[in-house]
Each structure stands twice: as C-alpha cells, then as structure tokens.
Scaffold this motif. Sequence first.
Motif: not given
Length: 294
Positions: A34-47, A110-117, A133-139
């Motif tokens: 399952x691929x989850x993009x960043x704040x303003x991004x979309x599914x195409x990022x993972x194509x 990014x935001x997708x990683x926060x959603x995983x949390x 991907x470039x995200x963690x519990x502290x930003x």
Amino acid sequence: MTAGFSDFFYSSPDGLKLHARIYGEHNHDSLPVVCLPGLTRNARDFHQLALYLSNAAEPQRKIVSFDYRGRGQSAYDTNVANYTVGVEANDILAGLDQLGIKQAAFIGTSRGGLIIHVLGVLRSTILKAIVLNDVGPALEITGLAHIKSYLERAQNPQNLAEAVEAQKTAHGQDFTALTTADWERMVAAIYREEDGKPVPDFDPKLVETLAAVDLSKPLPTLWPQFEALGEIPMLAVRGANSRLLSEETLQEMARRHPRLQTVTAAGQGHAPFLENGELPETIARFINAAERQQ
C-alpha cells in the motif's frame, strides 16, 4: 487496465468518492503493498516504483496507491476540517476493507508516514512491513516552513516548461541528483492539465490546513505511536539533504526501534524519489525479508 494499472473508486465512511490505482491486481500469492503519498501529492508519485514491484521484482506484488480526499482523482471535501491525518487514515482502511486486504506492507512518504503511525493505533494488525520515506515521529520546523512557503507562494505556470522551472527553483538545491527526466516526471505527478495549462492536482484549500501551524513553537511528536510499531519490520529512507527529517531523529528512531533499517538517498531532499538508484531493489528486498519473517 491502462499503463500497467487499473482505477479503483470507492466510498469513504462519510460518502465521499475516493480513488486508488491498483497495479498487478492478479498478483495474489504475495503480501500486497500500500502506497501513501505526501500532503498535496497523489498516487502518481509511486507509478514507477509500483510498476517495478508489480512486474519486475520477484515475487510480483499487488500494489494499491491511494489518492487522499482532495487529491488526484478523489473528490474534494467541502469541509476543510476533514483534511486531517486521522480522517485520511480511516479513508485508507475503508478502501482496503472494500478490496478485502487484511494485511500489507505500507510505504508512506511524508504525510503518508504520519498516517501509518495512526494506522498503528487504529488497526496495527494490518501493518506487516513499513517503509517511511523521509518522515518520522519528529519533524523539523525548518522543513515544514519550507513546505508551507512554497505552497503559499506557488506560481501559476503557463506550460510544462515553466512548471519544471518552478519546481527546480523551489527544490533544486535539495535535489542535486535529479536529471531532466526526473524533474519532468515530478511535474507530471504534481500537475493535471486544465484548459491547456498545468494546474496543481489538489484542492487549493489544503494550503489552509497549514495556516494554523505555529512555526514559533516545537512541533508535536509521535514517539509513543512510533514505539508501538516496534515489532513491525521497518525501513526508513532519508534524503541526504532533507530539511524535514534530521539525522539526529533518524538515529533516535534506530535506538528506539530494534528492527529498523535505514538508507540515505544521496543528492535528494524531501522527499526522495523512491524509483531512483538502488531504492526499488532495496525496498523489494526489505519487503521480501519482512514477509519471510511472518
């Protein structure tokens, strides 16, 4: 199926029409991704990454790449207050329920990683492997300030060439490793065409959600939620030039998570292109190993 994927439309818990791309829909013998993009991004990022994982990697996997509400082919929400990580996490669960997916490897940018949390709190059993991907519990505040700045000052390009130049201006110093083809691929993912001109492919009201963030105060952290993921195999990707995920935070993540692996994407900032260099092979190997550990 078009260009290696099919479109999947479904209803959110509050009735909004949402969208995801499905790659390798007949790959049923291995753990889906399952691929989850960043704040303003979309599914195409993972194509490109999705094509690799569903067709070229061994084993071939089913990939589900989501458009959150207000992005890509998902409907816009008239209530800006619903553009939150919590609401979006429940939207993802609704989509996976309708697809009958009970367990998966998750890749969150990014935001997708926060959603995983948040998914770890809502339904931890669905998470069998995690790539952050470039995200963690502290930003870092500087990284969020940079995101806020370029979104609020975004120009209106008249053609694709201007769109490419706009992205280079905003991100060029952080992405020294990118080729012309990489920048063009970024633009193709970010913009849609409207009246012959490139338009950002997200609800403009999303920018309002950043207005309430007080950059003069420390950002809230998710360390308890991160530590709750301690039994799940995790790979953390950090852009060497990232302003959002610091090297210190990455080291602290490794200290708190005994199964964490890390990789640094040279010449990339926030957030690294996961289809570049050896990252696709690294991600595939990580998911394979995680699946064998089940």
